[in-house]
Every structure is written in structure tokens, then in C-alpha cells.
Design a protein around this motif. Structure first.
Motif, PDB file in Angstrom:
ATOM      1  N   ALA A 110       0.819  -1.212   0.000  1.00 32.39           N
ATOM      2  CA  ALA A 110       0.000   0.000   0.000  1.00 32.39           C
ATOM      3  C   ALA A 110       0.851   1.260   0.000  1.00 32.39           C
ATOM      4  CB  ALA A 110      -0.930  -0.011   1.220  1.00 32.39           C
ATOM      5  N   SER A 111       2.028   1.209   0.650  1.00 35.24           N
ATOM      6  CA  SER A 111       2.906   2.380   0.716  1.00 35.24           C
ATOM      7  C   SER A 111       3.919   2.326  -0.417  1.00 35.24           C
ATOM      8  CB  SER A 111       3.648   2.416   2.051  1.00 35.24           C
ATOM      9  OG  SER A 111       2.748   2.562   3.120  1.00 35.24           O
ATOM     10  N   PRO A 112       4.147   3.448  -1.097  1.00 33.52           N
ATOM     11  CA  PRO A 112       5.130   3.447  -2.189  1.00 33.52           C
ATOM     12  C   PRO A 112       6.543   3.268  -1.667  1.00 33.52           C
ATOM     13  CG  PRO A 112       4.364   5.687  -1.752  1.00 33.52           C
ATOM     14  CD  PRO A 112       3.527   4.776  -0.910  1.00 33.52           C
ATOM     15  N   VAL A 113       7.342   2.539  -2.423  1.00 32.83           N
ATOM     16  CA  VAL A 113       8.752   2.324  -2.104  1.00 32.83           C
ATOM     17  C   VAL A 113       9.566   2.702  -3.329  1.00 32.83           C
ATOM     18  CG1 VAL A 113      10.529   0.623  -1.498  1.00 32.83           C
ATOM     19  CG2 VAL A 113       8.237   0.454  -0.483  1.00 32.83           C
ATOM     20  N   PHE A 114      10.523   3.588  -3.154  1.00 34.72           N
ATOM     21  CA  PHE A 114      11.385   4.001  -4.261  1.00 34.72           C
ATOM     22  C   PHE A 114      12.113   2.797  -4.840  1.00 34.72           C
ATOM     23  CE2 PHE A 114      15.750   5.186  -5.535  1.00 34.72           C
ATOM     24  CZ  PHE A 114      15.450   5.971  -6.638  1.00 34.72           C
ATOM     25  N   PHE A 115      12.003   2.629  -6.156  1.00 34.88           N
ATOM     26  CA  PHE A 115      12.645   1.526  -6.861  1.00 34.88           C
ATOM     27  C   PHE A 115      13.032   2.023  -8.245  1.00 34.88           C
ATOM     28  CE2 PHE A 115      12.293  -1.925  -9.978  1.00 34.88           C
ATOM     29  CZ  PHE A 115      13.106  -2.895  -9.425  1.00 34.88           C
ATOM     30  N   GLN A 116      14.225   1.688  -8.683  1.00 35.08           N
ATOM     31  CA  GLN A 116      14.631   2.024 -10.046  1.00 35.08           C
ATOM     32  C   GLN A 116      15.486   0.903 -10.595  1.00 35.08           C
ATOM     33  OE1 GLN A 116      18.828   4.387  -9.759  1.00 35.08           O
ATOM     34  NE2 GLN A 116      17.068   5.616 -10.252  1.00 35.08           N
ATOM     35  N   GLN A 117      15.515   0.817 -11.905  1.00 40.45           N
ATOM     36  CA  GLN A 117      16.283  -0.239 -12.565  1.00 40.45           C
ATOM     37  C   GLN A 117      17.015   0.375 -13.759  1.00 40.45           C
ATOM     38  OE1 GLN A 117      13.885  -3.729 -13.013  1.00 40.45           O
ATOM     39  NE2 GLN A 117      15.561  -4.979 -13.827  1.00 40.45           N
ATOM     40  N   GLU A 118      17.877   1.336 -13.458  1.00 40.08           N
ATOM     41  CA  GLU A 118      18.602   2.082 -14.482  1.00 40.08           C
ATOM     42  C   GLU A 118      20.023   1.581 -14.667  1.00 40.08           C
ATOM     43  OE1 GLU A 118      17.131   4.307 -16.384  1.00 40.08           O
ATOM     44  OE2 GLU A 118      15.248   4.082 -15.283  1.00 40.08           O
ATOM     45  N   GLY A 119      20.339   0.450 -14.046  1.00 36.66           N
ATOM     46  CA  GLY A 119      21.674  -0.114 -14.204  1.00 36.66           C
ATOM     47  C   GLY A 119      22.643   0.382 -13.149  1.00 36.66           C
ATOM     48  N   THR A 120      23.843  -0.181 -13.178  1.00 35.35           N
ATOM     49  CA  THR A 120      24.940   0.219 -12.297  1.00 35.35           C
ATOM     50  C   THR A 120      26.060   0.812 -13.138  1.00 35.35           C
ATOM     51  OG1 THR A 120      24.468  -1.542 -10.696  1.00 35.35           O
ATOM     52  CG2 THR A 120      26.689  -0.601 -10.655  1.00 35.35           C
ATOM     53  N   LEU A 121      26.585   1.948 -12.704  1.00 36.99           N
ATOM     54  CA  LEU A 121      27.714   2.581 -13.378  1.00 36.99           C
ATOM     55  C   LEU A 121      28.980   2.325 -12.568  1.00 36.99           C
ATOM     56  CD1 LEU A 121      28.721   4.498 -15.650  1.00 36.99           C
ATOM     57  CD2 LEU A 121      28.297   6.389 -14.070  1.00 36.99           C
ATOM     58  N   ILE A 122      30.035   1.899 -13.252  1.00 38.44           N
ATOM     59  CA  ILE A 122      31.336   1.678 -12.602  1.00 38.44           C
ATOM     60  C   ILE A 122      32.345   2.627 -13.236  1.00 38.44           C
ATOM     61  CG2 ILE A 122      33.171   0.018 -12.130  1.00 38.44           C
ATOM     62  CD1 ILE A 122      31.087  -2.190 -12.322  1.00 38.44           C
ATOM     63  N   VAL A 123      33.048   3.387 -12.415  1.00 37.34           N
ATOM     64  CA  VAL A 123      34.040   4.345 -12.911  1.00 37.34           C
ATOM     65  C   VAL A 123      35.340   4.169 -12.130  1.00 37.34           C
ATOM     66  CG1 VAL A 123      32.318   6.040 -13.670  1.00 37.34           C
ATOM     67  CG2 VAL A 123      33.197   6.145 -11.320  1.00 37.34           C
ATOM     68  N   TRP A 124      36.398   4.766 -12.654  1.00 36.54           N
ATOM     69  CA  TRP A 124      37.700   4.694 -11.988  1.00 36.54           C
ATOM     70  C   TRP A 124      38.572   5.841 -12.486  1.00 36.54           C
ATOM     71  CZ3 TRP A 124      35.644   1.207 -15.400  1.00 36.54           C
ATOM     72  CH2 TRP A 124      36.206   1.183 -16.684  1.00 36.54           C
ATOM     73  N   HIS A 125      39.553   6.169 -11.681  1.00 34.59           N
ATOM     74  CA  HIS A 125      40.553   7.157 -12.096  1.00 34.59           C
ATOM     75  C   HIS A 125      41.658   6.450 -12.882  1.00 34.59           C
ATOM     76  CE1 HIS A 125      38.598  10.303  -9.838  1.00 34.59           C
ATOM     77  NE2 HIS A 125      38.626   9.564  -8.744  1.00 34.59           N
ATOM     78  N   ARG A 126      42.393   7.211 -13.658  1.00 34.30           N
ATOM     79  CA  ARG A 126      43.374   6.612 -14.587  1.00 34.30           C
ATOM     80  C   ARG A 126      44.369   5.697 -13.878  1.00 34.30           C
ATOM     81  NH1 ARG A 126      42.298  11.505 -17.219  1.00 34.30           N
ATOM     82  NH2 ARG A 126      41.908  11.271 -19.472  1.00 34.30           N
ATOM     83  N   GLN A 127      44.784   6.076 -12.680  1.00 34.13           N
ATOM     84  CA  GLN A 127      45.795   5.273 -11.977  1.00 34.13           C
ATOM     85  C   GLN A 127      45.257   3.903 -11.558  1.00 34.13           C
ATOM     86  OE1 GLN A 127      44.499   8.164 -10.950  1.00 34.13           O
ATOM     87  NE2 GLN A 127      44.209   8.232  -8.718  1.00 34.13           N
ATOM     88  N   ASP A 128      43.939   3.722 -11.610  1.00 30.63           N
ATOM     89  CA  ASP A 128      43.342   2.444 -11.220  1.00 30.63           C
ATOM     90  C   ASP A 128      42.831   1.667 -12.431  1.00 30.63           C
ATOM     91  OD1 ASP A 128      43.726   3.007  -8.456  1.00 30.63           O
ATOM     92  OD2 ASP A 128      41.992   4.346  -8.532  1.00 30.63           O
TER      93      ASP A 128
END
Length: 370
Positions: free
Chosen positions: A85-103
Motif C-alpha cells: 500500500a505504501s510506495p517504495v522508491f525503486f529504479q532499474q537504471e543499471g549500475t555505473l562503474i568508474v575509476w581514475h586513470r591510476q586504477d
């Protein structure tokens, strides 16, 4: 469910306990649920979590069976949330993975690992490598900040605290008898006898150490912040050799930032060093976090078995135990829910076999279905 209405005592009102209480009550069973804490779940690992549903991303630290549970659970979460009955925030937009050049070398190893996982679990969507232009298109808030990244399509997240509150309300609506601030143990019941519940379901997590002797706590620390200047559209993970973090955006510019995984059951507040590293890593992803307001820095310990895998077992008649969800609670809970419901219905679970999940039963399958 069982072939006729019966009664259940559920011990532990964390995520698994609440999901089971709602499902069983909807099916017409009488349900009592007991918890050491109150409806907010202050003693539950489910309260201190990012609520991320990321099976491919988590494959870097878990087995293929858990990945399959996570993939299965994504579709089930939509169904389960749609009944509340109560709304629950949900999304399915994927996961983003980032890194700095040294990694970049660490990121390359991770990319190979994720590609190998998809070969073994082909139902997972293909990972998309991102160059700087495509990254800016996918996540404009990070334009010019990273030269490359990876997008894991189809992964999701939800607001864990909204969900716990919505399940508590649903239990009340369905007539579940809630025994808040009341600890219980399977030894307190004689299930199947006169005046006693038909079944006991033990979902206590670390509270069940008296019966799961190898259970240990793995500490996690998260920060909840309000960052009006940050507009990340999806959970973002930073590859880093010392403090890889995730940033999970919730509604109204609230973000949950987590990183640490420490082999201890210490529940004391976060250290200054941990807090500085957590928030500094978030700032390294997006400078808008510099002006964020810290709403909370919380710690909790996740219930973990020696192999870091979940377990379901029936060691004594009519007492079914679920434990060991580790860091994957929200990602796999609907899969474990359906395994338990199958077991209670028929005494068998084809789903468990599809997840490589061994159900430890000292009793006969007839006892489960009785």
C-alpha cells in the motif's frame, strides 16, 4: 503454501522476517512475529544498507548461484513492491562503474571478471564499456570527470528504509501479531503441539548464533547525505585499491554511500578515519558532495557463514531457519522467500537447486509439507 491454513511464529523482523510474514498472512495463515527491536528495525542489518540489486556487479565477490538469485529477484521485487500500500522508491537504471586513470589496471581485471561471469550466467545483460563521450551521455553529472567506465544494464536499487516501513504497515493491515521489543528463541516454542504455532521460522541473523555456531559478523559502514548539487541517476561504484565505494541515489537528492567491509562484529560508531575515507571517496566521484549535509553515519554487522553464502535448513521438526545473507540481503531476499514458500508447500524446492542452494534437512520432506 501448506495445504490448509496453519499458524507461524517468525523470529526476527528484519527483511526476511517481514517478507515471510506478509506472504504467509496473505495466504490466510495466522502469523506472529517477534523482534528484539521495534518496527524501525534498529537492530537489523536491513536498516543499514544501500538497497542495491546488482547481481553482475556483485559477481566480483560471490558465487554464480547468488548471481542467479539476484537476477531472479529483480523481477520479483517489481511484483512484491506492487502489492504494498505504501510506495517504495525503486529504479532499474543499471549500475555505473568508474575509476581514475591510476586504477585502470584494477578496472581491466574487474571487466574480465564480469565478462567471465556472464559466460556462466548468460541471462545477465551484457556489460557496456563506456568511453568519455558515452559516459557523459549516460551520466551527465560525471561528464569530464572520468575517461571511461562500464554500464551494467538492468541492475536496480530500492529504498531500504521505505521498504521496511511499508512491510511493517502491511503486516499491521493483514493482522500479523507483532511482538516488538521481545526477543524469542526457537526453544521457546513446541511447534505442532496444542496451543503452539504450527511452524517456527527463524530469521534472526546474528541473533541466531546459539544455533548457527559458525555465524560471524561482517561490519559495514554507510553514510546518508543530502546533496542538492549532485544529480546521479543510478548507483555508481568507484574502483579503488583501498576504498572502493558505492553511491546509491535515493529520492530528493539523498544518497547512501558505503564502502567498508571489516571482519568484525564490532557495532561501535564509525571511526574518524573510516568516515573521512568514505566521504573523501564520494567527493572524488563528484565535487558536489563537498557541500552535502551528513544525515547519518551508521554501522551494522551482516550475518555471514564461513562460505559467505546463504543457507536454509530444517534441523528440528517444524523449525525452518534462514541465515547467512551476508552483504546480499536485498539482492537475494525474494529468491530466498520463494525457496522457503516452496519448501512449506511441497517439502521440495526446485528453485533452490537452480540457485545451487543446498537445503539442509535432517527431517524427511514429508515433515516439511505436513
Amino acid at each position: 503454501m501448506t495445504t490448509k491454513p496453519t499458524s507461524f511464529a517468525i523470529i526476527g523482523a528484519g527483511l526476511m522476517g517481514r517478507l515471510l510474514a506478509v506472504s504467509l498472512a496473505r495466504a490466510g495463515h495466522q502469523v506472529d512475529i517477534y523482534d528484539l527491536g521495534g518496527p524501525e528495525g534498529e537492530h537489523s542489518a536491513a536498516r543499514v544498507a544501500g538497497g542495491m540489486l546488482a547481481p553482475l556487479a556483485e559477481s566480483a565477490v560471490t558465487e554464480h548461484g547468488v548471481v542467479r538469485m539476484g537476477r531472479y529477484a529483480l523481477a520479483r521485487w517489481r511484483e512484491l513492491l506492487g502489492t504494498l500500500a505504501s510506495p517504495v522508491f525503486f529504479q532499474q537504471e543499471g549500475t555505473l562503474i568508474v575509476w581514475h586513470r591510476q586504477d585502470a589496471a584494477d578496472a581491466a581485471r574487474l571487466r574480465q571478471q564480469l565478462a567471465a561471469t556472464r559466460e556462466q550466467v548468460p541471462e545477465l545483460p551484457a556489460m557496456e564499456p563506456l568511453d568519455a563521450a558515452r559516459l557523459a551521455e549516460v551520466e551527465p553529472a560525471l561528464a569530464t570527470r572520468f575517461a571511461s567506465g562500464m554500464l551494467l544494464p538492468g541492475e536496480g536499487q530500492l529504498d531500504n528504509r521505505q521498504l521496511l516501513a511499508a512491510l511493517a504497515l502491511e503486516m499491521q493491515t493483514l493482522g500479523v501479531k507483532t511482538h516488538w521489543n521481545q526477543a524469542a528463541d526457537p526453544a521457546d516454542f513446541a511447534p505442532g503441539t496444542s496451543g503452539q504455532p504450527g511452524w517456527v521460522l527463524d530469521c534472526r541473523g546474528l541473533g541466531a548464533r546459539s544455533t548457527w555456531h559458525a555465524l560471524r559478523g561482517v561490519r559495514g559502514e554507510v553514510a546518508r547525505v543530502h546533496a542538492p548539487e549532485v544529480t546521479l541517476a543510478r548507483p555508481t561504484r568507484l574502483v579503488h585499491p583501498r576504498y572502493p565505494i558505492y553511491i546509491a541515489p535515493k529520492e530528493n537528492h539523498v544518497f547512501v554511500i558505503g564502502a567498508t567491509e571489516i571482519e568484525t562484529d564490532d557495532l561501535s560508531p564509525a571511526s574518524v578515519r573510516s568516515a573521512l575515507e568514505l566521504l573523501s571517496a564520494a567527493y572524488a566521484v563528484h565535487p558536489g558532495f563537498a557541500e552535502a549535509r551528513i544525515l547519518e553515519i551508521a554501522t551494522q554487522c551482516r550475518p555471514t557463514l564461513p562460505d559467505n553464502l546463504p543457507a536454509v535448513r530444517l534441523r528440528t521438526p517444524r523449525v525452518l531457519e534462514v541465515n547467512g545473507l551476508y552483504r546480499h540481503g536485498y539482492m537475494i531476499a525474494p529468491a530466498l522467500l520463494d525457496v522457503v514458500l516452496e519448501l512449506l508447500t511441497t517439502g521440495d524446492s526446485p528453485l533452490a537447486r537452480s540457485f545451487d542452494l543446498t537445503v539442509d534437512t535432517a527431517e524427511s520432506t514429508e515433515e516439511l509439507a505436513a
